[in-house]
Write a protein that holds these residues in place. Structure first.
Motif, PDB file in Angstrom:
ATOM      1  N   VAL A 287       5.500 -21.953   4.842  1.00  0.00           N
ATOM      2  CA  VAL A 287       4.899 -20.756   4.734  1.00  0.00           C
ATOM      3  C   VAL A 287       3.669 -20.913   5.494  1.00  0.00           C
ATOM      4  N   ALA A 288       3.807 -20.422   6.908  1.00  0.00           N
ATOM      5  CA  ALA A 288       2.943 -20.926   7.968  1.00  0.00           C
ATOM      6  C   ALA A 288       2.030 -19.790   8.481  1.00  0.00           C
ATOM      7  N   LEU A 289       2.509 -18.601   7.787  1.00  0.00           N
ATOM      8  CA  LEU A 289       1.865 -17.249   8.378  1.00  0.00           C
ATOM      9  C   LEU A 289       1.022 -16.660   7.164  1.00  0.00           C
ATOM     10  N   ASP A 290      -0.230 -16.408   7.397  1.00  0.00           N
ATOM     11  CA  ASP A 290      -1.057 -15.651   6.350  1.00  0.00           C
ATOM     12  C   ASP A 290      -0.741 -14.073   6.826  1.00  0.00           C
ATOM     13  N   VAL A 291      -0.189 -13.444   5.820  1.00  0.00           N
ATOM     14  CA  VAL A 291       0.088 -12.041   6.244  1.00  0.00           C
ATOM     15  C   VAL A 291      -0.516 -11.046   5.024  1.00  0.00           C
ATOM     16  N   THR A 292      -1.016 -10.122   5.791  1.00  0.00           N
ATOM     17  CA  THR A 292      -1.640  -8.930   4.818  1.00  0.00           C
ATOM     18  C   THR A 292      -1.203  -7.484   5.220  1.00  0.00           C
ATOM     19  N   ALA A 293      -1.216  -6.970   4.129  1.00  0.00           N
ATOM     20  CA  ALA A 293      -1.034  -5.291   4.533  1.00  0.00           C
ATOM     21  C   ALA A 293      -1.943  -4.307   3.977  1.00  0.00           C
ATOM     22  N   SER A 294      -2.057  -3.092   4.347  1.00  0.00           N
ATOM     23  CA  SER A 294      -3.302  -2.361   4.184  1.00  0.00           C
ATOM     24  C   SER A 294      -3.195  -1.557   2.943  1.00  0.00           C
ATOM     25  N   PRO A 295      -2.011  -1.396   2.553  1.00  0.00           N
ATOM     26  CA  PRO A 295      -1.781  -0.552   1.083  1.00  0.00           C
ATOM     27  C   PRO A 295      -2.354  -1.337  -0.124  1.00  0.00           C
ATOM     28  N   LYS A 296      -3.040  -0.594  -1.027  1.00  0.00           N
ATOM     29  CA  LYS A 296      -3.371  -1.225  -2.298  1.00  0.00           C
ATOM     30  C   LYS A 296      -2.145  -1.482  -3.351  1.00  0.00           C
ATOM     31  N   PRO A 297      -2.516  -2.546  -4.065  1.00  0.00           N
ATOM     32  CA  PRO A 297      -1.279  -2.622  -4.980  1.00  0.00           C
ATOM     33  C   PRO A 297      -0.995  -1.409  -5.677  1.00  0.00           C
ATOM     34  N   GLY A 298       0.280  -0.903  -5.697  1.00  0.00           N
ATOM     35  CA  GLY A 298       0.716   0.283  -6.477  1.00  0.00           C
ATOM     36  C   GLY A 298       0.288   1.415  -5.907  1.00  0.00           C
ATOM     37  N   GLN A 299      -0.122   1.352  -4.447  1.00  0.00           N
ATOM     38  CA  GLN A 299      -0.439   2.822  -3.843  1.00  0.00           C
ATOM     39  C   GLN A 299       0.954   3.292  -3.526  1.00  0.00           C
ATOM     40  N   VAL A 300       1.069   4.665  -3.261  1.00  0.00           N
ATOM     41  CA  VAL A 300       2.117   5.271  -3.052  1.00  0.00           C
ATOM     42  C   VAL A 300       2.144   5.818  -1.749  1.00  0.00           C
ATOM     43  N   LEU A 301       3.146   5.393  -0.736  1.00  0.00           N
ATOM     44  CA  LEU A 301       3.305   5.994   0.638  1.00  0.00           C
ATOM     45  C   LEU A 301       4.411   6.802   0.643  1.00  0.00           C
ATOM     46  N   HIS A 302       4.277   7.764   1.516  1.00  0.00           N
ATOM     47  CA  HIS A 302       5.294   8.550   1.703  1.00  0.00           C
ATOM     48  C   HIS A 302       6.165   8.696   3.177  1.00  0.00           C
ATOM     49  N   GLY A 303       7.307   8.606   3.261  1.00  0.00           N
ATOM     50  CA  GLY A 303       8.115   8.578   4.208  1.00  0.00           C
ATOM     51  C   GLY A 303       7.691   9.572   5.589  1.00  0.00           C
ATOM     52  N   GLY A 304       7.629   9.281   6.527  1.00  0.00           N
ATOM     53  CA  GLY A 304       7.276  10.199   7.777  1.00  0.00           C
ATOM     54  C   GLY A 304       5.895  10.607   7.671  1.00  0.00           C
ATOM     55  N   GLU A 305       5.065  10.229   6.571  1.00  0.00           N
ATOM     56  CA  GLU A 305       3.708  10.645   6.746  1.00  0.00           C
ATOM     57  C   GLU A 305       2.478   9.437   6.712  1.00  0.00           C
ATOM     58  N   ASP A 306       2.714   8.755   5.809  1.00  0.00           N
ATOM     59  CA  ASP A 306       1.556   7.506   6.051  1.00  0.00           C
ATOM     60  C   ASP A 306       1.786   6.242   6.757  1.00  0.00           C
ATOM     61  N   VAL A 307       0.742   5.797   7.203  1.00  0.00           N
ATOM     62  CA  VAL A 307       0.626   4.883   8.208  1.00  0.00           C
ATOM     63  C   VAL A 307      -0.181   3.411   7.500  1.00  0.00           C
ATOM     64  N   PHE A 308       0.371   2.551   7.690  1.00  0.00           N
ATOM     65  CA  PHE A 308      -0.387   1.291   7.237  1.00  0.00           C
ATOM     66  C   PHE A 308      -0.381   0.248   8.232  1.00  0.00           C
ATOM     67  N   THR A 309      -1.243  -0.845   7.945  1.00  0.00           N
ATOM     68  CA  THR A 309      -1.543  -1.971   8.893  1.00  0.00           C
ATOM     69  C   THR A 309      -1.105  -3.202   8.389  1.00  0.00           C
ATOM     70  N   VAL A 310      -0.575  -4.092   9.434  1.00  0.00           N
ATOM     71  CA  VAL A 310       0.090  -5.253   8.887  1.00  0.00           C
ATOM     72  C   VAL A 310      -0.629  -6.129   9.612  1.00  0.00           C
ATOM     73  N   THR A 311      -1.177  -7.446   9.315  1.00  0.00           N
ATOM     74  CA  THR A 311      -1.786  -8.457  10.100  1.00  0.00           C
ATOM     75  C   THR A 311      -1.267  -9.605   9.739  1.00  0.00           C
ATOM     76  N   TRP A 312      -1.102 -10.626  10.866  1.00  0.00           N
ATOM     77  CA  TRP A 312      -0.506 -12.100  10.520  1.00  0.00           C
ATOM     78  C   TRP A 312      -1.347 -13.042  11.428  1.00  0.00           C
ATOM     79  N   SER A 313      -1.661 -14.258  11.041  1.00  0.00           N
ATOM     80  CA  SER A 313      -2.109 -15.219  11.641  1.00  0.00           C
ATOM     81  C   SER A 313      -1.734 -16.454  11.210  1.00  0.00           C
ATOM     82  N   LEU A 314      -1.700 -17.740  11.911  1.00  0.00           N
ATOM     83  CA  LEU A 314      -1.346 -19.028  11.545  1.00  0.00           C
ATOM     84  C   LEU A 314      -2.184 -19.349  10.339  1.00  0.00           C
ATOM     85  N   ASN A 315      -1.606 -20.048   9.340  1.00  0.00           N
ATOM     86  CA  ASN A 315      -2.529 -20.458   8.158  1.00  0.00           C
ATOM     87  C   ASN A 315      -3.207 -21.563   8.503  1.00  0.00           C
ATOM     88  N   ALA A 316      -4.336 -21.755   8.113  1.00  0.00           N
ATOM     89  CA  ALA A 316      -5.181 -22.866   8.308  1.00  0.00           C
ATOM     90  C   ALA A 316      -4.869 -24.106   7.983  1.00  0.00           C
TER      91      ALA A 316
END
Length: 200
Positions: free
Chosen positions: A34-63
């Protein structure tokens, strides 16, 4: 005799080539670091809609990874993965340790070259064909052959919802209602006309 020797030599060359060819390395999730730290912008339980909502994903090497641990990383593949709650009694979403058989992460978000020492980032608009379910995000580090050699994922507790588009808009519902009412009125009118003709 010479012909027999030639056939034997060719056979040995073919066998050697077959043994030397890569068989396609199997990757098992339990064996990957498990070498990558991954984050996604949606909040826990947030509802996103297909074709409409955009979210951001970031990753980096684990320290915690030692220097040079990412030497074999050539690209990063980011996917949407079914959370356990959306896998229950659904064999087509079943988790398997053998990543060639795993059906957890079926939806590709992006694949980008891996840049050592920097943070990767992608913005993703939820595709129209993403099924309604609960999801988390996983990123795989791939080597030059495209084999998974490491991964990272968002916490299952941070999973979010996706609601797929149904294709039934309000205007379609109104039109269907109008046509249904018209058909009932038309049927009643013709029924009345037929009865009147019989009585006359």
């Amino acid at each position: 005799m010479a012909r027999h020797g030639l056939v034997t030599a060719l056979l040995l060359v073919v066998l050697a080539a077959g043994c030397g060819a890569p068989a396609g390395a199997a990757a098992y999730l339990s064996k990957l670091p498990v070498a990558l730290d991954v984050t996604a912008s949606p909040k826990p339980g947030q509802v996103l809609h297909g074709g409409e909502d955009v979210f951001t994903v970031t990753w980096s090497l684990n320290a915690t990874q030692p220097a040079g641990a990412d030497a074999a990383y050539k690209s990063v593949k980011v996917s949407l993965c079914y959370a356990p709650v959306s896998q229950k009694e659904r064999e087509w979403r079943k988790t398997n340790d053998d990543l060639k058989k795993d059906k957890t992460c079926q939806f590709k978000v992006a694949q980008q070259p891996y840049a050592a020492g920097s943070q990767g980032k992608v913005e993703y608009r939820v595709a129209l064909d993403i099924p309604t379910a609960t999801y988390y995000v996983r990123a795989y580090a791939l080597d030059a052959s495209g084999t998974q050699v490491a991964y990272g994922q968002t916490k299952l507790a941070d999973a979010f919802e996706v609601v797929s588009i149904t294709g039934v808009t309000t205007s379609i519902k109104v039109a269907a209602g109008v046509f249904s009412a018209f058909s009932v009125v038309s049927l009643a009118f013709f029924f009345f006309i037929e009865n009147r003709k019989k009585n006359n």
